[in-house]
Write a protein that holds these residues in place. Structure first.
Motif, PDB file in Angstrom:
ATOM      1  N   THR A 210       0.834  -1.281  -0.080  1.00 23.31           N
ATOM      2  CA  THR A 210      -0.019  -0.035  -0.098  1.00 23.31           C
ATOM      3  C   THR A 210       0.944   1.219   0.165  1.00 23.31           C
ATOM      4  OG1 THR A 210      -1.820  -0.987   0.989  1.00 23.31           O
ATOM      5  CG2 THR A 210      -1.372   1.170   1.374  1.00 23.31           C
ATOM      6  N   ARG A 211       0.610   2.183  -1.074  1.00 20.96           N
ATOM      7  CA  ARG A 211       1.378   3.399  -1.273  1.00 20.96           C
ATOM      8  C   ARG A 211       0.631   4.797  -1.083  1.00 20.96           C
ATOM      9  NH1 ARG A 211       6.374   3.078  -2.352  1.00 20.96           N
ATOM     10  NH2 ARG A 211       6.687   4.990  -1.239  1.00 20.96           N
TER      11      ARG A 211
ATOM     12  N   GLU B 230      -0.374  -3.100  -4.805  1.00 15.20           N
ATOM     13  CA  GLU B 230      -0.869  -2.874  -3.593  1.00 15.20           C
ATOM     14  C   GLU B 230      -2.160  -3.309  -3.287  1.00 15.20           C
ATOM     15  OE1 GLU B 230      -0.857   1.026  -5.943  1.00 15.20           O
ATOM     16  OE2 GLU B 230      -1.518   1.592  -4.087  1.00 15.20           O
TER      17      GLU B 230
ATOM     18  N   HIS C 180       6.088 -11.745   8.810  1.00 22.58           N
ATOM     19  CA  HIS C 180       6.363 -10.295   9.536  1.00 22.58           C
ATOM     20  C   HIS C 180       7.261 -10.253  10.720  1.00 22.58           C
ATOM     21  CE1 HIS C 180       3.119  -8.070   7.163  1.00 22.58           C
ATOM     22  NE2 HIS C 180       3.982  -8.488   6.579  1.00 22.58           N
TER      23      HIS C 180
ATOM     24  N   ARG D  25      10.092  -3.863   0.962  1.00 24.58           N
ATOM     25  CA  ARG D  25      10.909  -2.560   1.319  1.00 24.58           C
ATOM     26  C   ARG D  25      12.063  -2.422   0.539  1.00 24.58           C
ATOM     27  NH1 ARG D  25      11.026  -3.864   7.584  1.00 24.58           N
ATOM     28  NH2 ARG D  25      11.134  -5.934   6.643  1.00 24.58           N
TER      29      ARG D  25
HETATM   30  C1  LIG Z   1       4.702   0.278   3.115  1.00 25.37           C
HETATM   31  C2  LIG Z   1       4.251  -1.187   3.058  1.00 25.37           C
HETATM   32  C3  LIG Z   1       2.805  -1.557   2.563  1.00 25.37           C
HETATM   33  C4  LIG Z   1       2.285  -2.642   2.527  1.00 25.37           C
HETATM   34  N1  LIG Z   1       1.093  -2.907   2.252  1.00 25.37           N
HETATM   35  C5  LIG Z   1       0.829  -4.185   2.116  1.00 25.37           C
HETATM   36  C6  LIG Z   1      -0.447  -4.714   1.285  1.00 25.37           C
HETATM   37  O1  LIG Z   1      -1.176  -3.672   0.955  1.00 25.37           O
HETATM   38  N2  LIG Z   1      -0.800  -5.944   1.150  1.00 25.37           N
HETATM   39  C7  LIG Z   1      -0.067  -6.885   1.698  1.00 25.37           C
HETATM   40  O2  LIG Z   1      -0.345  -7.884   1.622  1.00 25.37           O
HETATM   41  N3  LIG Z   1       0.992  -6.732   2.547  1.00 25.37           N
HETATM   42  C8  LIG Z   1       1.490  -5.149   2.580  1.00 25.37           C
HETATM   43  N4  LIG Z   1       2.602  -4.896   3.065  1.00 25.37           N
HETATM   44  C9  LIG Z   1       3.575  -6.250   3.756  1.00 25.37           C
HETATM   45  C10 LIG Z   1       4.440  -6.499   2.597  1.00 25.37           C
HETATM   46  O3  LIG Z   1       3.928  -7.191   1.567  1.00 25.37           O
HETATM   47  C11 LIG Z   1       5.551  -7.653   2.996  1.00 25.37           C
HETATM   48  O4  LIG Z   1       5.040  -8.708   3.563  1.00 25.37           O
HETATM   49  C12 LIG Z   1       6.429  -7.091   4.153  1.00 25.37           C
HETATM   50  O5  LIG Z   1       6.956  -5.802   3.791  1.00 25.37           O
HETATM   51  C13 LIG Z   1       7.616  -8.005   4.586  1.00 25.37           C
HETATM   52  O6  LIG Z   1       8.447  -7.960   3.511  1.00 25.37           O
HETATM   53  P1  LIG Z   1       9.883  -7.390   3.241  1.00 25.37           P
HETATM   54  O7  LIG Z   1      10.630  -7.569   4.577  1.00 25.37           O
HETATM   55  O8  LIG Z   1      10.545  -7.718   1.939  1.00 25.37           O
HETATM   56  O9  LIG Z   1       9.650  -5.855   3.358  1.00 25.37           O
HETATM   57  C14 LIG Z   1       3.337  -3.836   3.287  1.00 25.37           C
HETATM   58  C15 LIG Z   1       4.426  -3.518   3.761  1.00 25.37           C
HETATM   59  C16 LIG Z   1       4.930  -2.272   3.495  1.00 25.37           C
HETATM   60  C17 LIG Z   1       6.405  -1.697   4.073  1.00 25.37           C
END
Ligand SMILES: Cc1cc2nc3c(=O)[nH]c(=O)nc-3n(C[C@H](O)[C@H](O)[C@H](O)COP(=O)(O)O)c2cc1C
Length: 360
Positions: free
Chosen positions: A26-27, A56, A268, A319
């Protein structure tokens, strides 16, 4: 030879040139009326070298649109705007899935279209506050319990949204069944207190997820439907329950029978959450018996290691992809990464969105 991050993978009709998936994030760059923008087309287009991009979370209906400036896909205008985004990615040789996210009780009327309602499996109120553009952080309002007709309308909303996404040119849709949003609110006994066919046993609590999945499969085809789940997740006040491991493994098996395009698992723990129960990912992998996307805290080395160990077919990165539009090229070149700026994750405009530089 075990697969590497840069080996191709056949996902149904799609050939992914690498195993790197852009995680759904989500942005909050849509218009105030939840219509996608040209800036979003630029953002996704910049990231087209990923094996598969996942958008997103996109609201299937106005009731599912709980956050400020998140996009929807219930109107013709929104669908047309999404077509520009699918085109931008395809023009650069990429592939893109749309994540369908109904926020359920995770919403505030200030963020939602006029007349939208905050509905959930059972009456409840989230702890804490939610950001609104109008008045800053506000306490969560109480969610109303869904009536039978409202449950049916929510399922129909997912189906129409899936059809709209395919009409807009998306390659597939991912049901957001994770992180405490509506589908997960049905799955979790702490948010689903119903005594009818939608609550109680796992068969009943999973009925919503399975009917959404089955109905989408009937409407657009199994190879165009996928799902994301967060076993053991605690985001949005979800509380673990004693039978959750058995429940999630059973659900993965039922989803596997539908021959969905993939199962995508959330972890997470790299963001400070408790790690999912030991062994649950692999148990769900066996039960689902189809392509698995791993996610959470990966870098190139840990992704390679888990692919080599056969823990999944694909790895999603979140991220790192925010701040590195050319993440696959950087990993391949072992080039340093740009750091993400957390302060601009959800703010409007190009800053911290489309202005991260590519290599060279
Ligand atoms: C800014 C942001 C927005 C996110 N929005 C969503 C989303 O809309 N849907 C979703 O399933 N996960 C969302 N997540 C979780 C990410 O898909 C992912 O599971 C999480 O960032 C862990 O992965 P990473 O360590 O590679 O960042 C979001 C994470 C971040 C940082």
């Amino acid at each position: 030879m075990y697969p590497t991050l840069f080996s191709s993978f056949d996902l149904g009709r799609l050939t992914l040139p690498n195993r790197m998936v852009m995680a759904p994030m989500t942005r909050s760059r849509a218009d105030q009326d939840h219509t996608p923008t040209a800036l979003m087309a630029e953002y996704y287009g910049q990231r087209a070298s990923g094996g598969l991009l996942i958008t997103e979370g996109v609201a299937p209906t106005a009731n599912g649109c709980g956050y400020a400036r998140i996009p929807g896909i219930w109107s013709e205008e929104q669908t047309d705007a999404w077509a520009q985004i699918a085109d931008a990615v395809h023009a650069k040789g990429g592939r893109i899935a749309m994540q369908l996210m109904h926020t359920g009780r995770v919403g505030h009327p200030h963020n939602m279209p006029e007349g939208a309602r905050i509905l959930a499996p059972s009456q409840s109120t989230l702890s804490g506050e939610m950001y609104t553009d109008e008045q800053g952080p506000q306490p969560y309002p109480a969610a109303e319990e869904m009536e039978e007709a409202e449950i049916q309308a929510a399922i129909a909303g997912f189906v129409q949204a899936g059809k709209n996404a395919i009409e807009a040119g998306f390659d597939l849709v991912e049901i957001h069944g994770a992180n405490g949003y509506l589908v997960d609110q049905f799955l979790s006994p702490c948010t689903n207190l119903r005594a009818d066919a939608w609550g109680g046993s796992i068969e009943n609590r999973a009925r919503f997820a399975l009917q959404v999945a089955q109905s989408l499969v009937a409407a657009i085809g199994a190879d165009k439907v996928a799902i994301r789940l967060s076993p053991g997740g605690v985001f949005n006040d979800i509380q673990p329950w004693p039978e959750q491991e058995d429940d999630f493994v059973w659900l993965a098996g039922e989803l596997g029978k539908l021959e969905l395009a993939y199962l995508h698992l959330v972890d997470h723990s790299a963001m400070g959450a408790p790690p999912p129960p030991e062994g649950i990912k692999q148990a769900m992998r066996r039960a689902f018996d189809g392509p698995l996307i791993l996610s959470g805290g990966y870098n190139a080395q840990s992704a390679e290691a888990d692919l080599a160990a056969g823990k999944g077919e694909l790895v999603a990165f979140g991220r790192p992809w925010i701040s590195n539009p050319d993440l696959p090229e950087r990993y391949q070149a072992e080039s340093p990464l740009n750091d993400p700026d957390f302060s601009t994750f959800y703010t409007p405009g190009a800053k911290g969105y489309t202005d991260y530089p590519s290599m060279g």
